[in-house]
Design a protein around this motif. Structure first.
Motif, PDB file in Angstrom:
ATOM      1  N   GLN A   1      12.410   2.359  17.879  1.00 32.53           N
ATOM      2  CA  GLN A   1      12.590   1.989  19.275  1.00 32.53           C
ATOM      3  C   GLN A   1      11.261   1.528  19.844  1.00 32.53           C
ATOM      4  N   ASN A   2      10.310   1.305  18.952  1.00 26.21           N
ATOM      5  CA  ASN A   2       9.003   0.876  19.433  1.00 26.21           C
ATOM      6  C   ASN A   2       9.022  -0.585  19.840  1.00 26.21           C
ATOM      7  N   MET A   3       8.163  -0.904  20.782  1.00 26.80           N
ATOM      8  CA  MET A   3       8.005  -2.283  21.234  1.00 26.80           C
ATOM      9  C   MET A   3       7.137  -3.049  20.225  1.00 26.80           C
ATOM     10  N   ASP A   4       7.324  -4.352  20.185  1.00 28.00           N
ATOM     11  CA  ASP A   4       6.415  -5.180  19.379  1.00 28.00           C
ATOM     12  C   ASP A   4       5.122  -5.442  20.149  1.00 28.00           C
ATOM     13  N   VAL A   5       5.274  -5.707  21.429  1.00 24.00           N
ATOM     14  CA  VAL A   5       4.122  -6.193  22.219  1.00 24.00           C
ATOM     15  C   VAL A   5       4.065  -5.470  23.563  1.00 24.00           C
ATOM     16  N   TYR A   6       2.854  -5.140  24.028  1.00 21.94           N
ATOM     17  CA  TYR A   6       2.697  -4.615  25.386  1.00 21.94           C
ATOM     18  C   TYR A   6       1.696  -5.505  26.121  1.00 21.94           C
ATOM     19  N   MET A   7       2.072  -5.906  27.315  1.00 23.17           N
ATOM     20  CA  MET A   7       1.235  -6.820  28.098  1.00 23.17           C
ATOM     21  C   MET A   7       0.468  -6.032  29.161  1.00 23.17           C
ATOM     22  N   ILE A   8      -0.848  -6.158  29.129  1.00 19.45           N
ATOM     23  CA  ILE A   8      -1.666  -5.528  30.174  1.00 19.45           C
ATOM     24  C   ILE A   8      -2.164  -6.637  31.095  1.00 19.45           C
ATOM     25  N   ALA A   9      -1.635  -6.651  32.301  1.00 19.96           N
ATOM     26  CA  ALA A   9      -2.062  -7.665  33.261  1.00 19.96           C
ATOM     27  C   ALA A   9      -2.926  -6.979  34.313  1.00 19.96           C
ATOM     28  N   LEU A  10      -4.073  -7.615  34.632  1.00 18.82           N
ATOM     29  CA  LEU A  10      -5.006  -6.986  35.580  1.00 18.82           C
ATOM     30  C   LEU A  10      -5.125  -7.867  36.823  1.00 18.82           C
ATOM     31  N   GLY A  11      -4.693  -7.363  37.944  1.00 17.77           N
ATOM     32  CA  GLY A  11      -4.760  -8.146  39.188  1.00 17.77           C
ATOM     33  C   GLY A  11      -3.441  -8.832  39.481  1.00 17.77           C
ATOM     34  N   GLN A  12      -3.232  -9.111  40.779  1.00 19.33           N
ATOM     35  CA  GLN A  12      -1.945  -9.624  41.237  1.00 19.33           C
ATOM     36  C   GLN A  12      -1.566 -10.962  40.593  1.00 19.33           C
ATOM     37  N   ASN A  13      -2.525 -11.927  40.566  1.00 21.67           N
ATOM     38  CA  ASN A  13      -2.205 -13.262  40.016  1.00 21.67           C
ATOM     39  C   ASN A  13      -1.868 -13.178  38.530  1.00 21.67           C
ATOM     40  N   SER A  14      -2.622 -12.364  37.825  1.00 25.71           N
ATOM     41  CA  SER A  14      -2.369 -12.223  36.383  1.00 25.71           C
ATOM     42  C   SER A  14      -1.022 -11.567  36.147  1.00 25.71           C
ATOM     43  N   CYS A  15      -0.697 -10.672  37.042  1.00 27.13           N
ATOM     44  CA  CYS A  15       0.583  -9.973  36.915  1.00 27.13           C
ATOM     45  C   CYS A  15       1.725 -10.984  36.970  1.00 27.13           C
ATOM     46  N   GLU A  16       1.638 -11.884  37.943  1.00 29.92           N
ATOM     47  CA  GLU A  16       2.682 -12.899  38.131  1.00 29.92           C
ATOM     48  C   GLU A  16       2.800 -13.785  36.885  1.00 29.92           C
ATOM     49  N   GLU A  17       1.647 -14.271  36.387  1.00 27.72           N
ATOM     50  CA  GLU A  17       1.679 -15.163  35.229  1.00 27.72           C
ATOM     51  C   GLU A  17       2.033 -14.382  33.959  1.00 27.72           C
ATOM     52  N   GLY A  18       1.518 -13.149  33.864  1.00 30.37           N
ATOM     53  CA  GLY A  18       1.814 -12.285  32.709  1.00 30.37           C
ATOM     54  C   GLY A  18       3.313 -12.025  32.608  1.00 30.37           C
ATOM     55  N   PHE A  19       3.948 -11.874  33.765  1.00 30.92           N
ATOM     56  CA  PHE A  19       5.389 -11.628  33.778  1.00 30.92           C
ATOM     57  C   PHE A  19       6.142 -12.840  33.222  1.00 30.92           C
ATOM     58  N   ARG A  20       5.581 -14.048  33.485  1.00 33.64           N
ATOM     59  CA  ARG A  20       6.224 -15.257  32.919  1.00 33.64           C
ATOM     60  C   ARG A  20       6.041 -15.304  31.398  1.00 33.64           C
ATOM     61  N   PHE A  21       4.855 -14.856  30.914  1.00 31.08           N
ATOM     62  CA  PHE A  21       4.645 -14.793  29.455  1.00 31.08           C
ATOM     63  C   PHE A  21       5.677 -13.850  28.821  1.00 31.08           C
ATOM     64  N   LEU A  22       5.874 -12.735  29.521  1.00 32.31           N
ATOM     65  CA  LEU A  22       6.830 -11.733  29.020  1.00 32.31           C
ATOM     66  C   LEU A  22       8.220 -12.365  28.881  1.00 32.31           C
ATOM     67  N   HIS A  23       8.602 -13.122  29.889  1.00 35.45           N
ATOM     68  CA  HIS A  23       9.905 -13.793  29.906  1.00 35.45           C
ATOM     69  C   HIS A  23      10.024 -14.726  28.702  1.00 35.45           C
ATOM     70  N   ALA A  24       8.938 -15.472  28.431  1.00 40.56           N
ATOM     71  CA  ALA A  24       8.955 -16.427  27.310  1.00 40.56           C
ATOM     72  C   ALA A  24       9.026 -15.678  25.973  1.00 40.56           C
ATOM     73  N   LEU A  25       8.253 -14.607  25.840  1.00 42.63           N
ATOM     74  CA  LEU A  25       8.265 -13.840  24.581  1.00 42.63           C
ATOM     75  C   LEU A  25       9.645 -13.244  24.329  1.00 42.63           C
ATOM     76  N   ARG A  26      10.247 -12.691  25.379  1.00 41.70           N
ATOM     77  CA  ARG A  26      11.581 -12.097  25.227  1.00 41.70           C
ATOM     78  C   ARG A  26      12.603 -13.171  24.863  1.00 41.70           C
ATOM     79  N   GLY A  27      12.423 -14.341  25.450  1.00 48.63           N
ATOM     80  CA  GLY A  27      13.321 -15.471  25.129  1.00 48.63           C
ATOM     81  C   GLY A  27      13.240 -15.823  23.655  1.00 48.63           C
ATOM     82  N   ALA A  28      12.069 -15.564  23.050  1.00 51.01           N
ATOM     83  CA  ALA A  28      11.892 -15.872  21.621  1.00 51.01           C
ATOM     84  C   ALA A  28      12.301 -14.680  20.755  1.00 51.01           C
ATOM     85  N   GLY A  29      12.903 -13.657  21.372  1.00 46.24           N
ATOM     86  CA  GLY A  29      13.409 -12.517  20.599  1.00 46.24           C
ATOM     87  C   GLY A  29      12.348 -11.484  20.262  1.00 46.24           C
ATOM     88  N   ILE A  30      11.231 -11.520  20.973  1.00 41.59           N
ATOM     89  CA  ILE A  30      10.156 -10.547  20.700  1.00 41.59           C
ATOM     90  C   ILE A  30      10.259  -9.424  21.736  1.00 41.59           C
TER      91      ILE A  30
END
Ligand code: HAM
Length: 430
Positions: A335-364
Motif C-alpha cells: 500500500q506504499n506510494m511510489d512518489v511523495y511530493m514536497i512543495a514549499l510555499g503557496q505558488n509551488s503548492c499550486e504547481e506541485g498539485f498540477r504535477f501530482l495530477h499529471a503523475l496520477r494520470g500516468a498511473g503513478i
C-alpha cells in the motif's frame, strides 16, 4: 455535549492497517476458485424475509433468534418502508433465488458460483461471533450436480483454500443426512431415543423436541450433550441408496488423500441440507471454532419454486480464517506510494498539485501534503508514505523550471526539468 457515534455492537471497522490482509486473502481465494471453475455472483445484502424462512427453516436458531429484519414501517420522517425484508444471514438462499430467477438451468448444466461478502446475524457478540461477518461462499447447482464427484470437489476445495492460506491444524468432519425421507426416519429415531430423557433436557431442547429435534444435537448444555452421547447415533436411518452415495463420496475423498472424520451426530443448523454435510473446525479458535461448513441441498431449488435440480455448497467465515491464520502467512498487500511530493510555499503548492495530477494520470501512485508546511515535517510524511521517490519543489526550483528528484533507497538526488518529470519518474520506477 455533542453525541459521539460508535461502530454498532457486533460489527467492526476494517481499518487500512488490516485491509491489506483482507485483500491478500481474497486474491488467494479468488485465484483458487478460478482454478476450480467457479464464477463470482453478487446478490443484494437484503432479501424477502420469506426466502430465508422457507430455505433455512422456520424453527432454526438463525431464523428464530438471529434474523435482522428491516423496519416494518416507514419511520417518523419520509424514509422508505422496507417491510418484509431482512438482512441476509447467509448466501445460499439468495444464490438459489437468483439461479431460479435468471433461469440458469436453461443456460448451463451446472452453475458453479461463488460470493464474498457481509452476512448479518443478530447474535450475542463474542470472539469470532459477530453480527456483521464476512463469508466466502461457494455453490454449485444444476441438472448435472448430482454426482459424488461434486461432493468431493466441494470438500477438497474448502480444504485447499485453507491450505493455501497457510492453515494446518483444522479438522474436517463429514456425515450424511440422506434424502428428505431418510431425514424424517432419523428424526423419528432421535425422538424415540430421547423420549426417556425428556425431563432432563434443557427448556430449549424440550421445545426443540417438538419443533425440530435435530437442533438438540447442537445444544451446548452439558446435560443435553451427555444424553445425546448416550444415544450412540449411527447411520442406520440411511436408505441403501443414500448409504452407497455417501460411501462413494468417502471413497473419492480417500483417493484424493483428504483426511476427514465421519461424525454421525453432525446435522448442521440449517434445515435445507440433504445427504452429505461437512464442517471444518480449528481448535485454536476456542468456543467459536467453526471455520466453515456446507453440504448438499438437493431439494432447495425446487422448494423455492425452481426446477428439480441437485445442489451443493459451503461457506467459510473470513474473520475466523484471519484469527486462525499464522502471522507470517498474512502478508499485507503493498500500500506504499511510489512518489511523495514536497512543495514549499503557496505558488509551488499550486504547481506541485498540477504535477501530482499529471503523475496520477500516468498511473503513478503519489501524494503530497496539501497545506504548506516545513521541509522537516513534509520529509517525515514522505518517510511514512513509504515512497521510493520524493520530489522537492520549492520557490527556487519553480524559478528554474525544475523539480528535485530524490531516490530514497539510494539517497542520491538530481534536478529534473518540469516538462520531463512524468517520463523521468516513470523510468526511475521501472
Ligand atoms: P453456516 O455454518 O451458518 O453455514 O456458516 C458458515 C461459516 O460462517 C461458519 O462456519 C463461520 O465460520 C461463519 N459464521 C457464521 N456465523 C458467524 C458469526 N456470527 N460471526 C462470525 N462468523 C460466522 C452457512 O452459512 C451456509 N450458507 C453454508 C453453505 C453454503 N451451505 C451450503 N452452501
Amino acid at each position: 455535549m455533542v453525541k459521539k457515534f460508535f461502530v454498532p455492537r457486533g460489527t467492526s471497522d476494517i481499518l487500512p492497517a488490516d485491509t491489506g490482509i483482507w485483500q491478500s486473502l481474497e486474491i488467494v481465494v479468488r485465484k483458487t476458485l478460478h482454478i476450480y471453475g467457479y464464477k463470482e455472483i453478487r446478490t443484494p445484502v437484503f432479501e424477502e424475509t420469506g426466502l430465508f424462512i422457507r430455505s433455512i427453516g422456520a424453527t432454526t436458531d438463525v431464523v428464530q433468534k438471529q434474523m435482522l429484519q428491516l423496519a416494518a414501517q416507514g419511520g417518523e420522517n419520509e424514509s422508505i418502508a422496507l417491510s418484509g425484508l431482512a438482512l441476509r444471514p447467509e448466501g445460499t438462499a439468495a444464490v438459489a433465488r437468483a439461479y431460479i430467477e435468471n433461469n440458469f438451468d436453461k443456460v448451463e448444466p451446472l452453475s458453479k458460483l461463488y460470493y464474498i461478502g457481509p452476512m448479518f446475524r443478530g447474535e450475542r457478540p463474542q470472539k469470532g461471533r459477530l453480527r456483521q461477518f464476512h463469508q466466502i461462499g461457494v455453490e454449485a447447482m444444476g441438472p448435472q450436480s448430482g454426482s459424488p464427484y461434486l461432493d468431493a470437489e466441494m470438500i477438497s476445495l474448502s480444504v485447499r483454500i485453507l491450505e493455501r492460506l497457510g492453515l494446518k491444524d483444522f479438522q474436517l468432519k463429514i456425515n450424511s443426512l440422506g434424502t428428505r425421507e431418510d431425514k424424517a426416519a432419523f428424526s423419528e429415531t432421535l425422538r424415540t431415543g430421547l423420549q426417556p430423557f425428556l425431563d432432563t433436557l434443557c427448556d430449549d431442547c424440550r421445545s426443540r423436541y417438538e419443533r425440530n429435534v435435530f437442533r438438540i444435537l447442537d445444544c451446548k448444555n452439558k446435560s443435553c450433550k451427555n444424553i445425546v452421547q448416550r444415544l450412540n447415533i449411527s447411520d442406520a436411518h440411511l436408505s441403501p441408496a443414500s448409504r452407497l452415495y455417501f460411501q462413494e463420496v468417502c471413497r473419492i475423498l480417500d483417493g484424493l488423500g483428504v483426511r476427514y472424520v465421519h461424525a454421525p451426530a453432525m446435522v448442521r443448523g440449517l434445515d435445507y441440507y440433504t445427504h452429505t454435510v461437512f464442517e471444518i473446525s480449528d481448535p485454536s479458535l476456542g468456543s467459536q471454532d467453526a471455520l466453515g461448513a456446507g453440504g448438499r441441498y438437493n431439494t432447495l431449488v425446487q422448494e423455492l419454486g425452481g426446477v428439480d435440480v441437485d445442489a451443493m455448497g459451503f461457506a467459510l467465515g473470513i474473520e475466523r480464517l484471519l484469527l486462525a491464520m499464522p502471522e507470517q502467512k498474512t502478508p499485507a498487500s503493498p500500500q506504499n506510494m511510489d512518489v511523495y511530493m514536497i512543495a514549499l510555499g503557496q505558488n509551488s503548492c499550486e504547481e506541485g498539485f498540477r504535477f501530482l495530477h499529471a503523475l496520477r494520470g500516468a498511473g503513478i501512485s503519489c501524494d503530497m501534503g496539501y497545506r504548506p508546511a516545513s521541509m522537516k515535517s513534509q520529509m517525515r510524511q514522505a518517510g511514512k508514505s513509504g515512497a521510493r521517490l520524493v520530489l522537492i519543489f520549492g520557490e527556487e526550483e519553480r524559478q528554474r523550471g525544475v523539480v528535485t528528484l530524490k531516490d530514497m533507497a539510494q539517497g542520491d538526488q538530481k534536478d529534473v526539468p518540469s516538462s520531463e518529470l512524468v517520463e523521468v519518474v516513470r523510468r526511475a520506477l521501472s
